[in-house]
Design a protein around this motif. Structure first.
Motif, mmCIF file in Angstrom:
data_model
loop_
_atom_site.group_PDB
_atom_site.id
_atom_site.type_symbol
_atom_site.label_atom_id
_atom_site.label_comp_id
_atom_site.label_asym_id
_atom_site.label_seq_id
_atom_site.Cartn_x
_atom_site.Cartn_y
_atom_site.Cartn_z
ATOM 1 N N ARG A 47 0.866 -1.160 0.000
ATOM 2 C CA ARG A 47 0.000 0.000 0.000
ATOM 3 C C ARG A 47 0.899 1.204 0.000
ATOM 4 N NH1 ARG A 47 -3.303 1.866 4.207
ATOM 5 N NH2 ARG A 47 -3.659 3.729 2.995
ATOM 6 N N ILE A 49 0.295 5.218 -0.491
ATOM 7 C CA ILE A 49 -0.642 6.294 -0.730
ATOM 8 C C ILE A 49 -0.068 7.353 -1.675
ATOM 9 C CG2 ILE A 49 0.032 7.449 1.409
ATOM 10 C CD1 ILE A 49 -3.078 8.045 1.549
ATOM 11 N N ASP A 50 1.253 7.501 -1.656
ATOM 12 C CA ASP A 50 1.859 8.486 -2.566
ATOM 13 C C ASP A 50 1.683 8.082 -4.021
ATOM 14 O OD1 ASP A 50 2.741 10.313 -0.632
ATOM 15 O OD2 ASP A 50 4.395 8.969 -0.125
ATOM 16 N N LEU A 53 -1.739 9.213 -4.921
ATOM 17 C CA LEU A 53 -1.787 10.678 -4.991
ATOM 18 C C LEU A 53 -1.228 11.211 -6.308
ATOM 19 C CD1 LEU A 53 -0.661 12.061 -1.526
ATOM 20 C CD2 LEU A 53 -2.177 13.261 -3.053
ATOM 21 N N PHE A 88 -7.258 10.750 -10.668
ATOM 22 C CA PHE A 88 -7.165 11.150 -9.263
ATOM 23 C C PHE A 88 -8.035 12.396 -9.071
ATOM 24 C CE2 PHE A 88 -5.081 13.214 -5.565
ATOM 25 C CZ PHE A 88 -5.464 12.257 -4.647
ATOM 26 N N THR A 198 -9.706 -4.018 -3.289
ATOM 27 C CA THR A 198 -8.341 -3.868 -2.762
ATOM 28 C C THR A 198 -7.414 -4.996 -3.233
ATOM 29 O OG1 THR A 198 -8.808 -5.045 -0.694
ATOM 30 C CG2 THR A 198 -9.165 -2.663 -0.684
ATOM 31 N N PRO A 202 -4.366 -2.183 -4.131
ATOM 32 C CA PRO A 202 -4.314 -1.889 -2.697
ATOM 33 C C PRO A 202 -4.541 -0.401 -2.403
ATOM 34 C CG PRO A 202 -2.286 -2.974 -3.442
ATOM 35 C CD PRO A 202 -3.112 -2.739 -4.656
ATOM 36 N N ASN A 203 -4.334 0.449 -3.397
ATOM 37 C CA ASN A 203 -4.500 1.890 -3.181
ATOM 38 C C ASN A 203 -5.800 2.421 -3.766
ATOM 39 O OD1 ASN A 203 -1.820 1.798 -2.176
ATOM 40 N ND2 ASN A 203 -1.058 1.960 -4.267
ATOM 41 N N THR A 204 -6.756 1.536 -3.995
ATOM 42 C CA THR A 204 -7.993 1.996 -4.639
ATOM 43 C C THR A 204 -8.771 2.999 -3.786
ATOM 44 O OG1 THR A 204 -10.063 1.296 -5.650
ATOM 45 C CG2 THR A 204 -9.361 0.049 -3.730
ATOM 46 N N LEU A 205 -9.513 3.873 -4.459
ATOM 47 C CA LEU A 205 -10.397 4.823 -3.769
ATOM 48 C C LEU A 205 -11.754 4.194 -3.497
ATOM 49 C CD1 LEU A 205 -9.847 8.181 -5.679
ATOM 50 C CD2 LEU A 205 -8.506 7.121 -3.880
ATOM 51 N N MET A 206 -11.960 2.993 -3.990
ATOM 52 C CA MET A 206 -13.253 2.335 -3.782
ATOM 53 C C MET A 206 -13.224 1.520 -2.495
ATOM 54 S SD MET A 206 -15.550 0.069 -6.283
ATOM 55 C CE MET A 206 -16.375 -1.439 -5.796
ATOM 56 N N PRO A 207 -14.198 1.766 -1.603
ATOM 57 C CA PRO A 207 -14.221 0.985 -0.365
ATOM 58 C C PRO A 207 -14.576 -0.469 -0.632
ATOM 59 C CG PRO A 207 -16.151 2.441 -0.489
ATOM 60 C CD PRO A 207 -15.304 2.747 -1.679
ATOM 61 N N ARG A 208 -13.910 -1.381 0.089
ATOM 62 C CA ARG A 208 -14.309 -2.786 -0.021
ATOM 63 C C ARG A 208 -15.456 -3.021 0.939
ATOM 64 N NH1 ARG A 208 -10.435 -7.187 2.194
ATOM 65 N NH2 ARG A 208 -12.016 -7.958 3.603
#
Lengths: 231, 116
Positions: A47, A49-50, A53, A88, A198, A202-208
């Motif tokens: 994961r 996050i950068d 971004l 993004f 995910t 692993p960095n998706t903006l979609m909630p699991r």
């Protein structure tokens, strides 16, 4: 040109042209697409996050597990916007007194390929299939659901419309539009992504969400129903 | 006595440095995951808000946000709106974010709501 009349050379040429086109597409992808698109898998399970971004384009390293080939070829010739607010969304939003809006000026048109290059590129991308096993394990059998029930489930019960459009002007804008998802994506991919985004990213903006097989199937069947409705 | 005082000062300084670092990480996480609905300014007016039947919480609303404990916020983020009798439009983030991430988000929410 004696050689071209020779059946051996004719056969060899027939075998080599598609192979050469594909090698060409692989090279073209490295040169013209990799600046924005990931063509190689990240370290498993990382994961970062950068990365999300600063991501410029959707990952393509599993394109062959995701897209329908016909769609891919035609989209590469004539690309149309899939993500209303880009890859993004926060980078393409601006604040106004009425609330945030999409800043269209930051969303350039996608490069289009001529017909022969689009076909070769589609062939190349369809070979990128690191997740065959994951898709083989998906237990989704496409079925039917009424548009009305499907719509209510998608929005009221599951909240998918918070981020996704299920018609050209209906629904949230931070995710890819889903009214043409069935035409664009392989059914098993749709089911697998809804069940666990995910795992794909692993960095998706979609909630699991915690959805069982039947719930996943109802959502996937709704995307199918939308396509059959012709919208 | 002097020693204890010094230790205390150091401990406090460190704790606030950590809290600050948490909030910085929280700010980044907030930009990535939350601004799509809660807005670039945290005012509840993200690009999705116009398409939502329930409006996202305005995280800059000092009165509303002060009425919630850190545990309330932690639970809303981790378990989602449904778990705290709120709208399903507020997703559960437990599979995407670690507990540490969620704590960093809570720290950042505390800055958003109440820094003046």
């Amino acid at each position: 040109m004696k050689s071209s009349a020779n059946p051996f050379w004719t056969l060899l040429a027939a075998l080599c042209v598609p192979l050469a086109a594909q090698a060409g597409a692989a090279e073209q992808a490295r040169e013209q697409c990799a600046a924005c698109h990931a063509l190689d898998a990240p370290e498993p399970g990382t994961r970062n996050i950068d990365e999300r971004l600063t991501r410029k384009a959707p990952p393509l390293y599993y394109a062959g597990n995701k897209f329908r080939r016909e769609w891919l070829e035609s989209w590469l010739r004539q690309p149309a916007r899939i993500r209303p607010a880009g890859v993004f969304p926060p980078a393409h939003a601006k604040s106004t007194p009425q609330g945030d809006v999409i800043d269209e000026s930051t969303l350039p048109a996608h490069v289009a390929l001529p017909a022969d290059e689009a076909a070769a590129m589609a062939d190349f991308l369809m070979q990128l299939r690191p997740f065959d096993d994951r898709l083989a394990a998906v237990r989704y059998q496409p079925g039917t659901i009424s548009l009305r029930m499907g719509q209510m489930n998608f929005s009221k019960f599951k909240g998918c419309d918070g981020c996704h459009r299920d018609a050209p002007d209906v629904g949230g804008v931070s995710g890819p539009e889903l009214h043409s998802a069935w035409k664009r994506l392989q059914p098993q991919f749709i089911a697998s992504f809804i069940a666990d985004p995910t795992a794909w990213d692993p960095n998706t903006l979609m909630p699991r969400m915690e959805l069982n097989d039947a719930e996943v199937a109802r959502l996937a069947d709704y995307l199918k129903a939308l396509q059959e409705d012709g919208s | 006595m002097r020693r204890t005082a010094l230790t205390l000062v150091l401990a406090l300084a460190c704790a606030s440095a950590f809290a600050d670092e948490g909030a910085r990480n929280g700010e980044k996480l907030y930009r990535v995951y939350c601004t799509q609905c809660h807005g670039l300014q945290g005012n509840g007016k993200g690009i999705n808000a116009a398409h939502l039947s329930v409006q996202p919480r305005d995280h800059t609303d000092t009165a509303e946000m002060s009425a919630r404990t850190d545990d309330d916020l932690f639970k809303a983020i981790k378990e989602g709106g449904k778990a705290v009798n709120k709208s399903v439009l507020m997703p559960s983030w437990k599979a995407n974010l670690s507990d540490e991430d969620v704590r960093a988000l809570v720290a950042y929410l505390r800055e958003l709501c109440c820094r003046k």
